[in-house]
Design a protein around this motif. Structure first.
Motif, PDB file in Angstrom:
ATOM      1  N   GLU A   1     -21.947  -4.184  11.007  1.00 49.78           N
ATOM      2  CA  GLU A   1     -21.526  -4.725  12.305  1.00 49.78           C
ATOM      3  C   GLU A   1     -22.705  -5.032  13.222  1.00 49.78           C
ATOM      4  O   GLU A   1     -22.520  -5.305  14.398  1.00 49.78           O
ATOM      5  CB  GLU A   1     -20.604  -3.725  13.004  1.00 49.78           C
TER       6      GLU A   1
ATOM      7  N   ASN B   1     -24.401  -4.894  18.340  1.00 44.04           N
ATOM      8  CA  ASN B   1     -23.149  -4.691  17.629  1.00 44.04           C
ATOM      9  C   ASN B   1     -22.291  -5.929  17.879  1.00 44.04           C
ATOM     10  O   ASN B   1     -22.034  -6.276  19.039  1.00 44.04           O
ATOM     11  CB  ASN B   1     -22.453  -3.429  18.127  1.00 44.04           C
TER      12      ASN B   1
ATOM     13  N   ARG C   1     -19.129  -6.382  17.302  1.00 46.67           N
ATOM     14  CA  ARG C   1     -17.771  -6.081  17.800  1.00 46.67           C
ATOM     15  C   ARG C   1     -17.761  -5.947  19.324  1.00 46.67           C
ATOM     16  O   ARG C   1     -16.908  -6.493  19.989  1.00 46.67           O
ATOM     17  CB  ARG C   1     -17.231  -4.799  17.181  1.00 46.67           C
ATOM     18  N   SER C   2     -18.744  -5.247  19.846  1.00 43.31           N
ATOM     19  CA  SER C   2     -18.772  -4.960  21.279  1.00 43.31           C
ATOM     20  C   SER C   2     -19.772  -5.818  22.052  1.00 43.31           C
ATOM     21  O   SER C   2     -19.684  -5.928  23.267  1.00 43.31           O
ATOM     22  CB  SER C   2     -19.126  -3.490  21.501  1.00 43.31           C
ATOM     23  N   GLY C   3     -20.755  -6.378  21.351  1.00 44.90           N
ATOM     24  CA  GLY C   3     -21.835  -7.112  22.006  1.00 44.90           C
ATOM     25  C   GLY C   3     -22.943  -6.205  22.499  1.00 44.90           C
ATOM     26  O   GLY C   3     -23.999  -6.659  22.931  1.00 44.90           O
ATOM     27  N   LYS C   4     -22.743  -4.894  22.426  1.00 45.93           N
ATOM     28  CA  LYS C   4     -23.696  -3.913  22.957  1.00 45.93           C
ATOM     29  C   LYS C   4     -25.038  -3.974  22.232  1.00 45.93           C
ATOM     30  O   LYS C   4     -25.099  -4.077  21.011  1.00 45.93           O
ATOM     31  CB  LYS C   4     -23.106  -2.512  22.813  1.00 45.93           C
TER      32      LYS C   4
ATOM     33  N   CYS D   1     -28.156  -2.530  20.538  1.00 47.26           N
ATOM     34  CA  CYS D   1     -28.285  -1.312  19.723  1.00 47.26           C
ATOM     35  C   CYS D   1     -29.712  -0.800  19.630  1.00 47.26           C
ATOM     36  O   CYS D   1     -29.916   0.382  19.396  1.00 47.26           O
ATOM     37  CB  CYS D   1     -27.780  -1.563  18.310  1.00 47.26           C
TER      38      CYS D   1
ATOM     39  N   LYS E   1     -26.221  -6.625  26.905  1.00 47.84           N
ATOM     40  CA  LYS E   1     -25.241  -6.928  25.849  1.00 47.84           C
ATOM     41  C   LYS E   1     -24.991  -8.423  25.732  1.00 47.84           C
ATOM     42  O   LYS E   1     -25.240  -9.185  26.673  1.00 47.84           O
ATOM     43  CB  LYS E   1     -23.949  -6.140  26.070  1.00 47.84           C
TER      44      LYS E   1
ATOM     45  N   THR F   1     -19.008 -11.537  24.079  1.00 45.48           N
ATOM     46  CA  THR F   1     -18.145 -11.651  22.907  1.00 45.48           C
ATOM     47  C   THR F   1     -17.029 -12.648  23.223  1.00 45.48           C
ATOM     48  O   THR F   1     -16.711 -12.887  24.396  1.00 45.48           O
ATOM     49  CB  THR F   1     -17.535 -10.297  22.515  1.00 45.48           C
TER      50      THR F   1
END
Length: 104
Positions: free
Chosen positions: A61, A73, A75-78, A80, A87, A90
């Motif tokens: 991911e 990530n 899924r979240s745009g965060k 990492c 972020k 999304t």
């Protein structure tokens, strides 16, 4: 499906673990990622420096920037890993009639 959704491609065009950049009229580019049966879309431009994330790599991911190796990530745009801190945006994805649709 929402009225402003845009067709990106056929669902079968991306294999598991693939990603592809899409340039939408009047919008910033996005990158579509397939993880198993999930399709996820985020901004294609790294928030740390001007670089196309679709030219990086996708591991599970997490998408890695080709310029400095920061990651996000999908899924979240965060963010990492450094140097990325902000972020990614999304986008909602819908699957209809065998195609992938995004709402920008």
């Amino acid at each position: 499906m929402t009225a402003d959704a845009i067709r990106l491609c056929a669902a079968d065009d991306l294999a598991d673990g693939d990603m592809r950049r899409f340039d939408l009229d009047g919008q910033d580019p996005i990158v579509l990622c397939r993880i198993g049966d999930d399709y996820l879309a985020v901004d294609d431009e790294c928030t740390h420096a001007i670089a196309s994330l679709s030219e990086g790599r996708l591991e599970g991911e997490v998408i890695f920037c080709p310029l400095h190796g920061g990651s996000f990530n999908v899924r979240s745009g965060k963010a990492c890993s450094l140097p990325c801190k902000q972020k990614l945006r999304t986008y909602p994805i819908e699957i209809a009639d065998g195609a992938i649709w995004v709402t920008p």
